[in-house]
Motif scaffolding. Structure first.
Motif, PDB file in Angstrom:
ATOM      1  N   VAL A  32      23.994  62.254  -5.853  1.00  0.00           N
ATOM      2  CA  VAL A  32      23.976  63.424  -4.971  1.00  0.00           C
ATOM      3  C   VAL A  32      24.361  62.932  -3.579  1.00  0.00           C
ATOM      4  O   VAL A  32      23.541  62.319  -2.889  1.00  0.00           O
ATOM      5  N   PRO A  33      25.615  63.171  -3.178  1.00  0.00           N
ATOM      6  CA  PRO A  33      26.050  62.682  -1.874  1.00  0.00           C
ATOM      7  C   PRO A  33      25.331  63.409  -0.740  1.00  0.00           C
ATOM      8  O   PRO A  33      24.786  64.496  -0.922  1.00  0.00           O
ATOM      9  N   ARG A  34      25.368  62.769   0.405  1.00  0.00           N
ATOM     10  CA  ARG A  34      24.744  63.332   1.603  1.00  0.00           C
ATOM     11  C   ARG A  34      25.819  64.021   2.433  1.00  0.00           C
ATOM     12  O   ARG A  34      26.936  63.520   2.555  1.00  0.00           O
ATOM     13  N   GLN A  35      25.474  65.170   2.982  1.00  0.00           N
ATOM     14  CA  GLN A  35      26.404  65.884   3.856  1.00  0.00           C
ATOM     15  C   GLN A  35      26.331  65.271   5.246  1.00  0.00           C
ATOM     16  O   GLN A  35      25.240  65.056   5.767  1.00  0.00           O
ATOM     17  N   SER A  36      27.479  64.964   5.831  1.00  0.00           N
ATOM     18  CA  SER A  36      27.526  64.417   7.184  1.00  0.00           C
ATOM     19  C   SER A  36      28.595  65.163   7.978  1.00  0.00           C
ATOM     20  O   SER A  36      29.255  66.065   7.446  1.00  0.00           O
ATOM     21  N   ASP A  37      28.783  64.768   9.213  1.00  0.00           N
ATOM     22  CA  ASP A  37      29.829  65.370  10.045  1.00  0.00           C
ATOM     23  C   ASP A  37      31.215  65.134   9.449  1.00  0.00           C
ATOM     24  O   ASP A  37      32.126  65.930   9.654  1.00  0.00           O
ATOM     25  N   GLN A  38      31.370  64.046   8.705  1.00  0.00           N
ATOM     26  CA  GLN A  38      32.657  63.710   8.078  1.00  0.00           C
ATOM     27  C   GLN A  38      32.808  64.338   6.690  1.00  0.00           C
ATOM     28  O   GLN A  38      33.779  64.103   6.002  1.00  0.00           O
ATOM     29  N   GLY A  39      31.842  65.095   6.253  1.00  0.00           N
ATOM     30  CA  GLY A  39      31.854  65.668   4.904  1.00  0.00           C
ATOM     31  C   GLY A  39      30.848  64.945   4.028  1.00  0.00           C
ATOM     32  O   GLY A  39      29.885  64.366   4.520  1.00  0.00           O
ATOM     33  N   LEU A  40      31.102  64.952   2.734  1.00  0.00           N
ATOM     34  CA  LEU A  40      30.209  64.276   1.799  1.00  0.00           C
ATOM     35  C   LEU A  40      30.384  62.769   1.929  1.00  0.00           C
ATOM     36  O   LEU A  40      31.516  62.271   1.962  1.00  0.00           O
ATOM     37  N   VAL A  41      29.267  62.061   1.993  1.00  0.00           N
ATOM     38  CA  VAL A  41      29.312  60.601   2.054  1.00  0.00           C
ATOM     39  C   VAL A  41      28.349  60.024   1.023  1.00  0.00           C
ATOM     40  O   VAL A  41      27.402  60.681   0.598  1.00  0.00           O
ATOM     41  N   TYR A  42      28.621  58.793   0.647  1.00  0.00           N
ATOM     42  CA  TYR A  42      27.878  58.114  -0.405  1.00  0.00           C
ATOM     43  C   TYR A  42      27.277  56.832   0.155  1.00  0.00           C
ATOM     44  O   TYR A  42      27.861  56.169   1.002  1.00  0.00           O
ATOM     45  N   GLU A  43      26.116  56.479  -0.369  1.00  0.00           N
ATOM     46  CA  GLU A  43      25.425  55.258   0.052  1.00  0.00           C
ATOM     47  C   GLU A  43      25.745  54.129  -0.933  1.00  0.00           C
ATOM     48  O   GLU A  43      26.282  54.361  -2.013  1.00  0.00           O
ATOM     49  N   ARG A  44      25.374  52.918  -0.570  1.00  0.00           N
ATOM     50  CA  ARG A  44      25.625  51.751  -1.449  1.00  0.00           C
ATOM     51  C   ARG A  44      24.916  51.919  -2.796  1.00  0.00           C
ATOM     52  O   ARG A  44      25.440  51.498  -3.824  1.00  0.00           O
ATOM     53  N   LEU A  45      23.750  52.532  -2.796  1.00  0.00           N
ATOM     54  CA  LEU A  45      23.037  52.778  -4.054  1.00  0.00           C
ATOM     55  C   LEU A  45      23.851  53.705  -4.959  1.00  0.00           C
ATOM     56  O   LEU A  45      23.915  53.506  -6.175  1.00  0.00           O
ATOM     57  N   ASP A  46      24.493  54.706  -4.372  1.00  0.00           N
ATOM     58  CA  ASP A  46      25.360  55.598  -5.151  1.00  0.00           C
ATOM     59  C   ASP A  46      26.504  54.806  -5.783  1.00  0.00           C
ATOM     60  O   ASP A  46      26.869  55.036  -6.933  1.00  0.00           O
ATOM     61  N   MET A  47      27.054  53.863  -5.017  1.00  0.00           N
ATOM     62  CA  MET A  47      28.149  53.044  -5.516  1.00  0.00           C
ATOM     63  C   MET A  47      27.698  52.237  -6.741  1.00  0.00           C
ATOM     64  O   MET A  47      28.393  52.201  -7.762  1.00  0.00           O
ATOM     65  N   ALA A  48      26.539  51.612  -6.648  1.00  0.00           N
ATOM     66  CA  ALA A  48      26.028  50.824  -7.776  1.00  0.00           C
ATOM     67  C   ALA A  48      25.751  51.720  -8.982  1.00  0.00           C
ATOM     68  O   ALA A  48      26.059  51.363 -10.124  1.00  0.00           O
TER      69      ALA A  48
END
Length: 114
Positions: A32-48
């Motif tokens: 579940v990506p996080r909404q930011s000023d740049q749009g949806l962003v992903y954390e390192r945990l999401d990557m793993a």
């Protein structure tokens, strides 16, 4: 704090992850990506998590919903392992007689279940 990844950076970083595959995984709420000023962003945990999801999907050709369930079970297992480490630390901090009694009692209970 670690830097978040955009979708393009994520797809480049995760082997065998495509935009289509990511969409399927998002629908199944594998991440579940996080909404930011740049749009949806992903954390390192999401990557793993997505790397593992891709590997499982490639190897077992799992439906995204089934894959989500498997990853949820893996999450639960990791949580239980962390809790068990805390219990073991607490046992280790006890005086020798108490620790010995706990080890004996846990060993007895373990063999009774099987």
């Amino acid at each position: 704090m670690t830097r978040s990844l955009t979708e393009a950076e994520l797809i480049e970083a995760v082997q065998n992850l495509t935009s289509e595959r990511l969409s399927r995984f998002l629908s199944a709420r594998i991440v579940v990506p996080r909404q930011s000023d740049q749009g949806l962003v992903y954390e390192r945990l999401d990557m793993a998590r997505l790397q593992l999801a891709c590997e499982l999907d490639d190897q077992y050709e799992m439906e995204p919903d089934a894959l989500s369930m498997v990853l949820s079970l893996i999450d639960q297992m990791h949580g239980l392992r962390a809790e068990l480490r805390e219990v073991l630390r607490a046992i280790d901090a006890q005086p020798d007689p108490v620790r010995s009694q706990l080890v004996e009692r846990i060993g007895t209970a373990r063999f009774r279940r099987g």
